[in-house]
Design a protein around this motif. Structure first.
Motif, PDB file in Angstrom:
ATOM      1  N   PRO A 155     101.225 -77.347  58.128  1.00  0.00           N
ATOM      2  CA  PRO A 155      99.973 -77.850  58.710  1.00  0.00           C
ATOM      3  C   PRO A 155      99.779 -77.449  60.165  1.00  0.00           C
ATOM      4  CG  PRO A 155     101.058 -79.568  57.430  1.00  0.00           C
ATOM      5  CD  PRO A 155     102.029 -78.428  57.512  1.00  0.00           C
ATOM      6  N   ASP A 156     100.899 -77.242  60.891  1.00  0.00           N
ATOM      7  CA  ASP A 156     100.795 -76.875  62.308  1.00  0.00           C
ATOM      8  C   ASP A 156     100.974 -75.377  62.545  1.00  0.00           C
ATOM      9  OD1 ASP A 156     103.475 -76.750  61.646  1.00  0.00           O
ATOM     10  OD2 ASP A 156     104.169 -77.629  63.540  1.00  0.00           O
ATOM     11  N   ALA A 157     101.050 -74.585  61.464  1.00  0.00           N
ATOM     12  CA  ALA A 157     101.205 -73.135  61.632  1.00  0.00           C
ATOM     13  C   ALA A 157      99.929 -72.544  62.223  1.00  0.00           C
ATOM     14  CB  ALA A 157     101.520 -72.467  60.300  1.00  0.00           C
ATOM     15  N   VAL A 158     100.081 -71.674  63.214  1.00  0.00           N
ATOM     16  CA  VAL A 158      98.932 -71.032  63.854  1.00  0.00           C
ATOM     17  C   VAL A 158      98.631 -69.736  63.121  1.00  0.00           C
ATOM     18  CG1 VAL A 158      97.975 -70.158  66.011  1.00  0.00           C
ATOM     19  CG2 VAL A 158      99.668 -71.992  66.059  1.00  0.00           C
ATOM     20  N   VAL A 159      97.417 -69.617  62.599  1.00  0.00           N
ATOM     21  CA  VAL A 159      97.000 -68.411  61.893  1.00  0.00           C
ATOM     22  C   VAL A 159      96.185 -67.555  62.865  1.00  0.00           C
ATOM     23  CG1 VAL A 159      95.720 -67.471  59.943  1.00  0.00           C
ATOM     24  CG2 VAL A 159      96.994 -69.618  59.692  1.00  0.00           C
ATOM     25  N   VAL A 160      96.653 -66.341  63.118  1.00  0.00           N
ATOM     26  CA  VAL A 160      96.004 -65.432  64.065  1.00  0.00           C
ATOM     27  C   VAL A 160      95.432 -64.248  63.298  1.00  0.00           C
ATOM     28  CG1 VAL A 160      96.270 -64.052  66.157  1.00  0.00           C
ATOM     29  CG2 VAL A 160      97.696 -66.085  65.820  1.00  0.00           C
ATOM     30  N   SER A 161      94.161 -63.979  63.500  1.00  0.00           N
ATOM     31  CA  SER A 161      93.512 -62.845  62.848  1.00  0.00           C
ATOM     32  C   SER A 161      93.298 -61.718  63.854  1.00  0.00           C
ATOM     33  CB  SER A 161      92.167 -63.263  62.267  1.00  0.00           C
ATOM     34  OG  SER A 161      91.422 -62.117  61.862  1.00  0.00           O
ATOM     35  N   VAL A 162      93.613 -60.500  63.449  1.00  0.00           N
ATOM     36  CA  VAL A 162      93.306 -59.328  64.278  1.00  0.00           C
ATOM     37  C   VAL A 162      92.105 -58.572  63.710  1.00  0.00           C
ATOM     38  CG1 VAL A 162      95.710 -59.093  65.001  1.00  0.00           C
ATOM     39  CG2 VAL A 162      94.894 -57.767  63.053  1.00  0.00           C
ATOM     40  N   ALA A 163      91.408 -59.177  62.744  1.00  0.00           N
ATOM     41  CA  ALA A 163      90.279 -58.526  62.079  1.00  0.00           C
ATOM     42  C   ALA A 163      89.056 -58.496  62.994  1.00  0.00           C
ATOM     43  CB  ALA A 163      89.940 -59.241  60.780  1.00  0.00           C
ATOM     44  N   ALA A 164      88.533 -57.324  63.210  1.00  0.00           N
ATOM     45  CA  ALA A 164      87.349 -57.187  64.055  1.00  0.00           C
ATOM     46  C   ALA A 164      86.132 -57.811  63.382  1.00  0.00           C
ATOM     47  CB  ALA A 164      87.079 -55.710  64.337  1.00  0.00           C
ATOM     48  N   ALA A 165      85.333 -58.513  64.178  1.00  0.00           N
ATOM     49  CA  ALA A 165      84.016 -59.033  63.774  1.00  0.00           C
ATOM     50  C   ALA A 165      84.055 -60.201  62.804  1.00  0.00           C
ATOM     51  CB  ALA A 165      83.146 -57.913  63.197  1.00  0.00           C
ATOM     52  N   LEU A 166      85.230 -60.686  62.442  1.00  0.00           N
ATOM     53  CA  LEU A 166      85.314 -61.801  61.503  1.00  0.00           C
ATOM     54  C   LEU A 166      85.326 -63.118  62.276  1.00  0.00           C
ATOM     55  CD1 LEU A 166      85.630 -62.583  58.499  1.00  0.00           C
ATOM     56  CD2 LEU A 166      88.099 -62.650  58.906  1.00  0.00           C
ATOM     57  N   PRO A 167      84.300 -63.959  62.119  1.00  0.00           N
ATOM     58  CA  PRO A 167      84.185 -65.188  62.919  1.00  0.00           C
ATOM     59  C   PRO A 167      85.261 -66.219  62.598  1.00  0.00           C
ATOM     60  CG  PRO A 167      82.078 -64.589  61.905  1.00  0.00           C
ATOM     61  CD  PRO A 167      83.135 -63.761  61.251  1.00  0.00           C
ATOM     62  N   LEU A 168      85.551 -67.048  63.591  1.00  0.00           N
ATOM     63  CA  LEU A 168      86.499 -68.141  63.402  1.00  0.00           C
ATOM     64  C   LEU A 168      86.050 -69.083  62.286  1.00  0.00           C
ATOM     65  CD1 LEU A 168      87.314 -69.032  67.124  1.00  0.00           C
ATOM     66  CD2 LEU A 168      88.981 -68.301  65.401  1.00  0.00           C
ATOM     67  N   ALA A 169      84.758 -69.334  62.212  1.00  0.00           N
ATOM     68  CA  ALA A 169      84.249 -70.284  61.224  1.00  0.00           C
ATOM     69  C   ALA A 169      84.608 -69.862  59.805  1.00  0.00           C
ATOM     70  CB  ALA A 169      82.737 -70.426  61.363  1.00  0.00           C
ATOM     71  N   GLN A 170      84.553 -68.559  59.525  1.00  0.00           N
ATOM     72  CA  GLN A 170      84.891 -68.086  58.178  1.00  0.00           C
ATOM     73  C   GLN A 170      86.378 -68.257  57.907  1.00  0.00           C
ATOM     74  OE1 GLN A 170      83.384 -64.327  56.768  1.00  0.00           O
ATOM     75  NE2 GLN A 170      81.531 -64.504  57.996  1.00  0.00           N
ATOM     76  N   LEU A 171      87.210 -68.027  58.910  1.00  0.00           N
ATOM     77  CA  LEU A 171      88.644 -68.211  58.736  1.00  0.00           C
ATOM     78  C   LEU A 171      88.973 -69.681  58.516  1.00  0.00           C
ATOM     79  CD1 LEU A 171      90.141 -65.811  61.426  1.00  0.00           C
ATOM     80  CD2 LEU A 171      90.514 -65.694  58.959  1.00  0.00           C
ATOM     81  N   GLU A 172      88.378 -70.538  59.340  1.00  0.00           N
ATOM     82  CA  GLU A 172      88.650 -71.966  59.216  1.00  0.00           C
ATOM     83  C   GLU A 172      88.204 -72.493  57.854  1.00  0.00           C
ATOM     84  OE1 GLU A 172      88.580 -73.448  63.860  1.00  0.00           O
ATOM     85  OE2 GLU A 172      86.683 -73.386  62.747  1.00  0.00           O
ATOM     86  N   ALA A 173      87.091 -71.987  57.348  1.00  0.00           N
ATOM     87  CA  ALA A 173      86.593 -72.430  56.050  1.00  0.00           C
ATOM     88  C   ALA A 173      87.502 -71.984  54.906  1.00  0.00           C
ATOM     89  CB  ALA A 173      85.177 -71.906  55.829  1.00  0.00           C
ATOM     90  N   ALA A 174      88.209 -70.860  55.102  1.00  0.00           N
ATOM     91  CA  ALA A 174      89.066 -70.321  54.047  1.00  0.00           C
ATOM     92  C   ALA A 174      90.447 -70.965  54.028  1.00  0.00           C
ATOM     93  CB  ALA A 174      89.214 -68.809  54.225  1.00  0.00           C
ATOM     94  N   LEU A 175      90.805 -71.676  55.094  1.00  0.00           N
ATOM     95  CA  LEU A 175      92.133 -72.260  55.230  1.00  0.00           C
ATOM     96  C   LEU A 175      92.071 -73.773  55.022  1.00  0.00           C
ATOM     97  CD1 LEU A 175      93.182 -70.196  58.357  1.00  0.00           C
ATOM     98  CD2 LEU A 175      94.326 -70.096  56.120  1.00  0.00           C
TER      99      LEU A 175
END
Length: 282
Positions: free
Chosen positions: A95-115
């Motif tokens: 639950p406390d793992a930090v997920v870091v994306s290096v993907a260009a142009a991909l918004p935080l909101a989409q990542l947060e929604a997928a996790l």
């Protein structure tokens, strides 16, 4: 850093980040990385002894198993594949793992929604000189990322270059300067080499002069206290031959042209972000 770090995808960028992390002193036993093709594992293992490499070709659930117990998970796959990967690994994350994306142009909101809800997320924008330990990386934390978790992510990148923190709405602007910027420098070197050849220099010699000059100038910019303005002013007094070249560049509004190009990258980033949003809804 003693917590486990997982690199999902080991392309050029993720490998460069991992190499910098190891060079900075992280124990190889605290690092795990995944690749698609099994044939890549022996070469990577020989370059980074002690790091555990997992091939999804041989272990279909390799990305999920790599995340188990990891404190930081770096997603290094193509932007179009990042959301799917995030969904797949969700059940395996702390639950406390930090997920870091290096993907260009991909918004935080989409990542947060997928996790999983509340999963700490950071969006990064690295550039290619990371491979030499002279990169620039911007970090933009998501809504549930704490200062301590942001510092964990900083520690992953600091071995590869300079780390800056910016709000997400400025990432496209950062990309226009540092993300695309190396290509601007290469373009300048190409133009300088072509000019030398036009003036009568041998092509190979002209390319060598241009490449080494641009590379050397970059090293001078990296010296403590150096600024581009001060270094240029030192060479362009009113009686110098170099001042004539700068006058021509100013007359053609080269600074304005560069600014226009940077604005074009910002526009293209917005277009890609919109396309990724449409894909996420499919």
């Amino acid at each position: 850093m003693t917590s486990m770090i997982a690199f999902l995808g080991c392309g050029e960028m993720n490998e460069a980040i991992m190499a910098g992390l190891l060079e900075a002193g992280t124990a190889p036993e605290d690092v795990v990385a995944t690749v698609r093709r099994a044939e890549r594992v022996p070469g990577l293992a020989s370059r980074y002894p002690g790091v555990r490499f997992i091939s999804s070709e041989e272990e279909p659930e390799g990305n999920r198993s790599a995340c188990e117990g990891a404190a930081v998970v770096v997603l290094g796959v193509k932007p179009g594949d990042t959301v799917g990967l995030a969904r797949a690994i969700g059940p395996s994350l702390r639950p406390d793992a930090v997920v870091v994306s290096v993907a260009a142009a991909l918004p935080l909101a989409q990542l947060e929604a997928a996790l999983p809800q509340g999963q700490p997320v950071i969006r990064s924008m690295p550039n290619t000189p990371l491979k030499l330990g002279r990169g620039v990386v911007s970090l933009s934390p998501g809504s549930t990322c704490s200062p301590a978790q942001l510092q964990q992510a900083r520690a992953v990148f600091e071995g590869s270059g300079t780390v800056v923190e910016v709000p997400e709405e400025q990432i496209a602007l950062v990309s226009a300067i540092s993300g695309s910027g190396p290509a601007y420098a290469y373009y300048l070197a190409e133009a300088m080499a072509a000019a030398g050849e036009e003036l009568g220099l041998d092509r190979e010699l002209s390319e060598l002069l241009a490449q080494e000059t641009v590379a050397g100038a970059g090293l001078m910019l990296g010296e403590p206290g150096a600024t581009a303005t001060a270094l240029r002013n030192a060479m362009t007094g009113p009686e110098t031959i170099t001042s004539r070249a700068i006058a021509v560049f100013d007359g053609r509004d080269v600074p304005g042209i560069i600014a226009e190009g940077a604005r074009a990258t910002v526009k293209r980033t917005a277009e890609i972000t919109a396309l990724l949003g449409e894909t996420a809804l499919d």
